[in-house]
Design a protein around this motif. Sequence first.
Motif, mmCIF file in Angstrom:
data_model
loop_
_atom_site.group_PDB
_atom_site.id
_atom_site.type_symbol
_atom_site.label_atom_id
_atom_site.label_comp_id
_atom_site.label_asym_id
_atom_site.label_seq_id
_atom_site.Cartn_x
_atom_site.Cartn_y
_atom_site.Cartn_z
ATOM 1 N N ASP A 2 33.167 47.911 27.726
ATOM 2 C CA ASP A 2 34.584 47.564 27.663
ATOM 3 C C ASP A 2 35.433 48.411 28.610
ATOM 4 O OD1 ASP A 2 34.100 45.580 25.820
ATOM 5 O OD2 ASP A 2 34.528 46.848 24.097
ATOM 6 N N VAL A 5 34.879 47.092 32.098
ATOM 7 C CA VAL A 5 35.526 45.779 32.219
ATOM 8 C C VAL A 5 37.031 45.948 32.401
ATOM 9 C CG1 VAL A 5 36.106 43.664 30.950
ATOM 10 C CG2 VAL A 5 33.743 44.502 30.989
ATOM 11 N N SER A 9 39.107 44.845 35.664
ATOM 12 C CA SER A 9 40.218 43.918 35.470
ATOM 13 C C SER A 9 41.498 44.456 36.099
ATOM 14 C CB SER A 9 40.425 43.675 33.973
ATOM 15 O OG SER A 9 41.566 42.888 33.748
ATOM 16 N N THR A 15 41.464 38.688 34.973
ATOM 17 C CA THR A 15 41.444 38.774 33.514
ATOM 18 C C THR A 15 40.227 39.575 33.057
ATOM 19 O OG1 THR A 15 40.103 36.789 33.163
ATOM 20 C CG2 THR A 15 42.504 36.474 33.356
ATOM 21 N N GLU A 16 40.282 40.040 31.827
ATOM 22 C CA GLU A 16 39.141 40.782 31.285
ATOM 23 C C GLU A 16 37.912 39.889 31.157
ATOM 24 O OE1 GLU A 16 39.758 43.360 27.952
ATOM 25 O OE2 GLU A 16 41.508 44.295 28.871
ATOM 26 N N ASP A 17 38.107 38.611 30.873
ATOM 27 C CA ASP A 17 36.961 37.693 30.803
ATOM 28 C C ASP A 17 36.286 37.572 32.169
ATOM 29 O OD1 ASP A 17 37.231 37.179 28.093
ATOM 30 O OD2 ASP A 17 38.437 35.372 28.400
ATOM 31 N N GLN A 18 37.090 37.455 33.218
ATOM 32 C CA GLN A 18 36.540 37.385 34.571
ATOM 33 C C GLN A 18 35.856 38.700 34.944
ATOM 34 O OE1 GLN A 18 40.326 36.383 36.350
ATOM 35 N NE2 GLN A 18 39.618 34.317 36.872
ATOM 36 N N ARG A 20 34.489 40.841 32.892
ATOM 37 C CA ARG A 20 33.245 40.969 32.119
ATOM 38 C C ARG A 20 32.111 40.221 32.820
ATOM 39 N NH1 ARG A 20 32.583 43.003 27.502
ATOM 40 N NH2 ARG A 20 34.786 42.855 26.976
ATOM 41 N N ILE A 21 32.404 39.031 33.313
ATOM 42 C CA ILE A 21 31.394 38.263 34.046
ATOM 43 C C ILE A 21 30.973 39.021 35.302
ATOM 44 C CG2 ILE A 21 30.997 36.150 35.388
ATOM 45 C CD1 ILE A 21 32.878 34.741 33.312
#
Length: 69
Positions: A2, A5, A9, A15-18, A20-21
């Motif tokens: 986290d 990430v 970010s 974004t955090e989702d991007q 993370r990927i």
Amino acid sequence: MDEVVKLVSKKAGITEDQARIAVQVVANVLKDRMPEGLASQVDVYLKGNGGKNDLGDIGGKLGGMFGKK
């Protein structure tokens, strides 16, 4: 993971989702190219079980892997 990430970010403006990927993709590429003993340390570090110095001279080893000495 986290913490990494959130850093990706913030620095990349995604974004955090991007992020993370992106972190997962980079981690998988590194693990595929590293010796087995080092590869397992990537997961340890990303899970937050490793300290700042737990990876030893990984920067130097990665630099050598990508052509830098």
